[in-house]
Design a protein around this motif. Structure first.
Motif, short mmCIF file in Angstrom:
data_model
loop_
_atom_site.label_atom_id
_atom_site.label_comp_id
_atom_site.label_asym_id
_atom_site.label_seq_id
_atom_site.Cartn_x
_atom_site.Cartn_y
_atom_site.Cartn_z
N PRO A 2 94.35 48.91 -7.92
CA PRO A 2 95.02 48.70 -6.69
C PRO A 2 94.28 49.18 -5.55
N HIS A 3 94.98 49.17 -4.52
CA HIS A 3 94.60 49.51 -3.09
C HIS A 3 93.99 50.52 -2.78
N LEU A 4 94.50 51.77 -3.50
CA LEU A 4 94.17 53.07 -3.17
C LEU A 4 92.71 53.51 -3.02
N VAL A 5 92.15 53.00 -4.15
CA VAL A 5 90.52 53.69 -3.96
C VAL A 5 89.88 52.11 -3.74
N ASP A 6 90.24 51.00 -3.63
CA ASP A 6 89.33 49.83 -3.56
C ASP A 6 88.17 49.74 -2.72
N SER A 7 88.34 50.45 -1.95
CA SER A 7 87.26 50.38 -0.60
C SER A 7 86.31 51.49 -0.72
N LEU A 8 86.61 52.62 -1.66
CA LEU A 8 85.91 53.88 -1.87
C LEU A 8 84.96 53.86 -2.79
N GLN A 9 84.60 52.87 -3.52
CA GLN A 9 83.68 52.91 -4.71
C GLN A 9 83.76 53.95 -5.48
N VAL A 10 84.86 54.36 -6.05
CA VAL A 10 85.03 55.58 -6.81
C VAL A 10 85.03 55.31 -8.30
N ASN A 11 84.44 56.11 -8.92
CA ASN A 11 84.28 56.00 -10.34
C ASN A 11 85.89 56.40 -11.09
N PRO A 12 86.53 55.48 -11.41
CA PRO A 12 87.75 55.88 -12.02
C PRO A 12 88.13 57.05 -12.98
N ASN A 13 86.82 57.38 -13.66
CA ASN A 13 86.83 58.40 -14.55
C ASN A 13 86.72 59.92 -13.92
N ILE A 15 88.55 60.64 -11.46
CA ILE A 15 89.91 60.95 -10.69
C ILE A 15 90.32 62.23 -11.19
N TYR A 16 90.99 63.11 -10.68
CA TYR A 16 91.81 64.22 -11.05
C TYR A 16 93.02 64.63 -9.99
N ILE A 17 93.71 65.43 -10.58
CA ILE A 17 94.83 65.85 -10.05
C ILE A 17 94.85 67.50 -9.54
N TYR A 18 94.78 67.81 -8.31
CA TYR A 18 94.99 69.24 -7.82
C TYR A 18 96.25 69.52 -7.16
N ILE A 19 96.87 70.42 -7.45
CA ILE A 19 98.15 70.54 -7.00
C ILE A 19 98.16 72.06 -6.58
N SER A 20 98.69 72.33 -5.26
CA SER A 20 98.72 73.66 -4.78
C SER A 20 100.05 74.17 -4.44
N LYS A 21 100.83 74.93 -5.04
CA LYS A 21 102.05 75.49 -4.92
C LYS A 21 102.05 75.95 -3.52
N LYS A 22 101.23 76.62 -3.04
CA LYS A 22 101.09 77.40 -1.82
C LYS A 22 101.49 76.27 -0.56
N ASP A 23 100.50 75.10 -0.64
CA ASP A 23 100.61 74.19 0.21
C ASP A 23 101.60 72.89 -0.08
N LYS A 24 102.35 73.02 -1.23
CA LYS A 24 103.36 72.21 -1.80
C LYS A 24 102.69 70.68 -1.68
N GLU A 25 101.68 70.59 -2.06
CA GLU A 25 100.87 69.27 -1.98
C GLU A 25 100.53 68.90 -3.33
N LEU A 26 100.31 67.75 -3.83
CA LEU A 26 99.62 67.17 -4.69
C LEU A 26 98.39 66.43 -4.16
N TYR A 27 97.18 66.80 -4.67
CA TYR A 27 95.82 66.06 -4.04
C TYR A 27 95.23 65.22 -5.23
N LEU A 28 95.26 63.97 -4.99
CA LEU A 28 94.48 63.13 -5.77
C LEU A 28 93.09 62.85 -5.37
N LYS A 29 91.98 63.42 -6.11
CA LYS A 29 90.91 63.59 -5.76
C LYS A 29 89.58 62.78 -6.80
N SER A 30 88.49 62.82 -6.28
CA SER A 30 87.43 61.91 -7.25
C SER A 30 86.41 62.94 -6.71
N ASP A 31 85.75 63.68 -7.71
CA ASP A 31 84.59 64.63 -7.37
C ASP A 31 85.16 65.74 -6.38
#
Length: 161
Positions: A2-13, A15-31
């Motif tokens: 889908p559109h979230l990473v289409d234009s970024l040329q990201v390797n789907p493998n 991708i990982y999830i980083y969650i900060s309890k302090k920031d109250k955020e979930l970060y979707l990252k690739s490398d």
């Protein structure tokens, strides 16, 4: 993809999830690339690390996606492989040091999921309502869910530095 990473040329493998309890955020990252971030809430005790069943804490540390599936109540459920070996070590140490009772169990069934239909306000109002899971708006989990697979890495950082 889908559109979230289409234009970024990201390797789907990568991708990982980083969650900060302090920031109250979930970060979707690739490398080292931040793909997107989403506001989240936690268990009713959002500060402490999970050590026992029923404590309302969200576990901290390194995890993986155990499974993922649609959920009638919360749109999607990404099942976190808690407890890990490290989780068990923290649980046993707390028993040895008398911080928790010998009879306490470690718990399980921790996940990343949406909210009941029409209850996005729980996220907007920063309401820590789960029993230890990470919750976000349904439209947000639906956006990144296609990129998550069994084995996807998850890092949950605590509130303390």
């Amino acid at each position: 993809m889908p559109h979230l990473v289409d234009s970024l040329q990201v390797n789907p493998n990568s991708i990982y999830i980083y969650i900060s309890k302090k920031d109250k955020e979930l970060y979707l990252k690739s490398d080292t690339i931040l793909l997107k971030s989403y506001p989240v809430v936690f268990g009713f005790n959002p500060i402490d690390d999970k050590r026992i069943e029923g404590d309302g804490c969200t576990p901290e540390g390194s995890f993986e996606v155990r499974d993922r599936y649609p959920h009638k109540k919360w749109s999607k459920f990404i099942w976190v492989n808690y407890p890990t070996k490290n989780s068990w070590e923290k649980h046993k140490k707390a028993k040895e040091e008398g911080e928790i009772a010998e009879t306490e169990t470690i718990g399980g069934q921790i996940g990343i999921h949406g909210v009941p239909e029409g209850q996005d306000f729980l996220i907007d109002l920063d309401t820590n309502w789960t029993l230890g899971c990470i919750s976000l708006k349904n439209k947000h989990i639906n956006e990144f869910y296609p990129y998550i697979n069994k084995g996807t890495k998850i890092e949950i950082e605590g509130t303390r530095e």
